[in-house]
Design a protein around this motif. Structure first.
Motif, mmCIF file in Angstrom:
data_model
loop_
_atom_site.group_PDB
_atom_site.id
_atom_site.type_symbol
_atom_site.label_atom_id
_atom_site.label_comp_id
_atom_site.label_asym_id
_atom_site.label_seq_id
_atom_site.Cartn_x
_atom_site.Cartn_y
_atom_site.Cartn_z
ATOM 1 N N GLU A 47 0.817 -1.224 0.000
ATOM 2 C CA GLU A 47 0.000 0.000 0.000
ATOM 3 C C GLU A 47 0.850 1.272 0.000
ATOM 4 N N LEU A 48 1.873 1.246 -0.837
ATOM 5 C CA LEU A 48 2.763 2.399 -0.924
ATOM 6 C C LEU A 48 2.564 3.098 -2.255
ATOM 7 N N SER A 49 2.480 4.432 -2.242
ATOM 8 C CA SER A 49 2.461 5.108 -3.536
ATOM 9 C C SER A 49 3.833 5.732 -3.733
ATOM 10 N N PHE A 50 4.330 5.650 -4.960
ATOM 11 C CA PHE A 50 5.669 6.201 -5.203
ATOM 12 C C PHE A 50 5.550 7.622 -5.736
ATOM 13 N N GLU A 51 6.614 8.382 -5.608
ATOM 14 C CA GLU A 51 6.619 9.770 -6.078
ATOM 15 C C GLU A 51 7.130 9.863 -7.511
ATOM 16 N N HIS A 52 8.256 9.190 -7.755
ATOM 17 C CA HIS A 52 8.879 9.236 -9.075
ATOM 18 C C HIS A 52 9.522 7.899 -9.358
ATOM 19 N N LEU A 53 9.744 7.695 -10.653
ATOM 20 C CA LEU A 53 10.283 6.408 -11.061
ATOM 21 C C LEU A 53 11.334 6.614 -12.153
ATOM 22 N N PRO A 54 12.396 7.338 -11.865
ATOM 23 C CA PRO A 54 13.384 7.550 -12.926
ATOM 24 C C PRO A 54 14.096 6.229 -13.242
ATOM 25 N N SER A 55 14.351 5.975 -14.536
ATOM 26 C CA SER A 55 15.013 4.706 -14.842
ATOM 27 C C SER A 55 16.067 4.874 -15.921
ATOM 28 N N GLY A 56 17.019 3.937 -15.954
ATOM 29 C CA GLY A 56 18.045 3.906 -16.989
ATOM 30 C C GLY A 56 17.932 2.568 -17.705
ATOM 31 N N ILE A 57 18.932 2.234 -18.532
ATOM 32 C CA ILE A 57 18.876 0.967 -19.264
ATOM 33 C C ILE A 57 18.850 -0.210 -18.288
ATOM 34 N N ASP A 58 19.784 -0.197 -17.362
ATOM 35 C CA ASP A 58 19.866 -1.333 -16.434
ATOM 36 C C ASP A 58 19.592 -0.930 -14.991
ATOM 37 N N THR A 59 18.990 0.228 -14.804
ATOM 38 C CA THR A 59 18.677 0.647 -13.429
ATOM 39 C C THR A 59 17.251 1.191 -13.345
ATOM 40 N N MET A 60 16.706 1.008 -12.180
ATOM 41 C CA MET A 60 15.388 1.602 -11.944
ATOM 42 C C MET A 60 15.424 2.171 -10.534
ATOM 43 N N SER A 61 14.936 3.390 -10.374
ATOM 44 C CA SER A 61 14.907 3.993 -9.038
ATOM 45 C C SER A 61 13.470 4.292 -8.666
ATOM 46 N N VAL A 62 13.174 4.075 -7.421
ATOM 47 C CA VAL A 62 11.833 4.388 -6.941
ATOM 48 C C VAL A 62 11.981 5.426 -5.836
ATOM 49 N N VAL A 63 11.360 6.577 -6.024
ATOM 50 C CA VAL A 63 11.437 7.622 -4.999
ATOM 51 C C VAL A 63 10.166 7.568 -4.161
ATOM 52 N N LEU A 64 10.348 7.461 -2.853
ATOM 53 C CA LEU A 64 9.217 7.335 -1.930
ATOM 54 C C LEU A 64 9.392 8.304 -0.773
ATOM 55 N N ALA A 65 8.288 8.634 -0.106
ATOM 56 C CA ALA A 65 8.393 9.469 1.099
ATOM 57 C C ALA A 65 8.995 8.603 2.208
#
Ligand code: ASP
Length: 438
Positions: A325-343
């Motif tokens: 039950e988490l909502s994420f803020e942003h989801l910037p990603s690269g070819i082999d990376t994924m980032s999830v920004v959360l509070a």
């Protein structure tokens, strides 16, 4: 004749002098027909808002302490307003009833709502307007969410009976008749709901600031006032921490296309800020409408070779968030990376579990979590038509000697989000402000 719904915040009703000012504003324009008051707020910085005194009473009752002193303070503040206004109005029956109801456990929301209720009664009397109790026209559903349909039907019916009326903000009732409030600051929401059901031409939101500012005045000296902002821009800025108006107050009027005018009770002749559905004209000098930001974000970084060709990778990560039950803020990603920004506050106490679950479904080469991120949103409807905005933001931050940890630009080009270290937050915000507004 046009119709305006006017909402006054707590500082605008803090004492009799402010009540007089509010009345003169209302009486100077006959189209100001429906009035939504907050509870009296602070008269001076160390003062306590009436709503907070009511919350204190509730806590005192729960812990078995006497409420006499606190309740006495509430009663004398209202009585002071009544007598300073020279009104012949006796609320002792109401005070007695409310006190008893609180002592008999009428609930936290009931207690909190009484500030608006009593303030509404006094204001209606002073203006010579009818009083409509919000509990009879603003409704919530069993699950606590706002009941739009039932409220709209009741309000349309009720408002059509009156030329002028005061409807207290902040609360309504549950299906079983008990009182429920909106979140803190929720009188803004009541005002917006009433504006929509009254088919108002304008929703005026009167407060103690000259309008919506281009940046937080605690960070930037004397920021300018935004004269026109779209709902969408405002939503972006409000979400990122710029407050003047409760962010949920935008939806009811936005759908109905009713503009909101933020006005200063202490300087009614000033234009304030207009919040509108669309503002086609954009000013070359005002490419950026406003800048806002918040601290307190964390980034989960997932690295895996060939991630880009692994079908369903993103879905699996998002499913873990959904299960938690988490909502994420942003989801910037690269070819082999994924980032999830959360509070950060949202993941407190469950970060290990989160990392384990994501690792289980994605089998990454590495996964890590880092705290201490601040996000800054640079918002402007004019950005889409101007070249070089991002370059100017990055150069300004670079010149301030600050490292950018993340960048995210929505494809609608309404905003650019920059992630920086929390300790660089204020300097980065000032650098961007100076670039676009100085
Ligand atoms: N009086 C309530 C509060 O202090 C609601 C409002 O002012 O809008 O949060």
């Amino acid at each position: 004749m046009p119709l305006k719904v006017v909402k006054f915040g707590g500082t605008s009703l803090a004492d009799a002098a402010h009540f007089r000012q509010v009345a003169s504003i209302i009486k100077s324009d006959l189209s100001r027909r429906f009035v939504v008051p907050s509870a009296p707020g602070k008269r001076f910085p160390e003062d306590t808002k009436i709503t907070d005194l009511f919350y204190r009473c509730y806590d005192q009752i729960r812990s078995g302490r006497s409420i006499d002193v606190t309740y006495g303070e509430i009663v004398s503040r209202f009585n002071q307003i009544i007598s300073d206004l020279g009104l012949d109005f006796d609320l002792s029956g109401e005070y007695e009833y409310i006190k008893n109801a609180m002592l008999h456990r009428s609930g936290r929301d009931f207690a909190a709502s009484r500030g608006e209720y009593l303030c509404g009664l006094i204001l209606a009397k002073y203006l010579g307007f009818s009083f409509i109790d919000a509990e009879n026209v603003i409704f919530f559903k069993e699950n606590g969410s706002f009941d739009e349909e039932r409220t709209d039907a009741a309000l349309r019916n009720e408002l059509s009976n009156y030329k002028n009326a005061v409807v207290p903000g902040f609360y309504g009732s549950m299906p079983n008749g008990t009182i429920k409030t909106f979140p803190r600051g929720g009188s803004d929401i009541t005002g917006a709901i009433i504006a929509r059901s009254a088919d108002a031409d304008l929703y005026e939101n009167w407060t103690d600031v000259p309008g919506f500012m281009t940046a937080d005045p605690r960070i930037v000296d004397n920021p300018c006032i935004i004269d026109t902002i779209t709902y969408r821009e405002l939503r972006e800025l409000a979400y990122m921490g710029a407050t003047v108006l409760h962010e949920d107050a935008i939806f009811p009027v936005r759908h109905a296309g009713i503009p909101i005018n933020i006005k200063n009770t202490n300087a009614p002749e000033e234009k304030g800020t207009m919040i509108v559905a669309s503002a086609p004209d954009y000013d070359k000098k005002r490419i950026v409408t406003g800048i806002a930001g918040k601290r307190g974000f964390s980034v989960i970084t997932i690295i895996k070779d060939m991630m880009n060709s692994e079908i369903g990778f993103g879905r699996r990560v998002l499913e873990v968030l959904e299960d938690n039950e988490l909502s994420f803020e942003h989801l910037p990603s690269g070819i082999d990376t994924m980032s999830v920004v959360l509070a950060t506050a949202d993941i407190e106490g469950r970060r290990e579990r989160l990392l384990t679950q994501i690792s289980r479904v994605t089998r990454p080469d590495s996964i890590s979590i880092e705290d201490g991120l601040a996000l800054i949103a640079v918002v402007g409807r004019g950005m889409i038509k101007s070249k070089g905005v991002a370059a100017r933001i990055f150069s300004a931050i670079y010149a301030a000697g600050i490292n950018i940890r993340m960048i995210d630009q929505g494809s609608c080009e309404l905003n650019i989000i920059i992630g920086v270290d929390e300790r660089d937050f204020e300097n980065a915000l000032r650098a961007i402000y100076n670039e676009f507004f100085k």
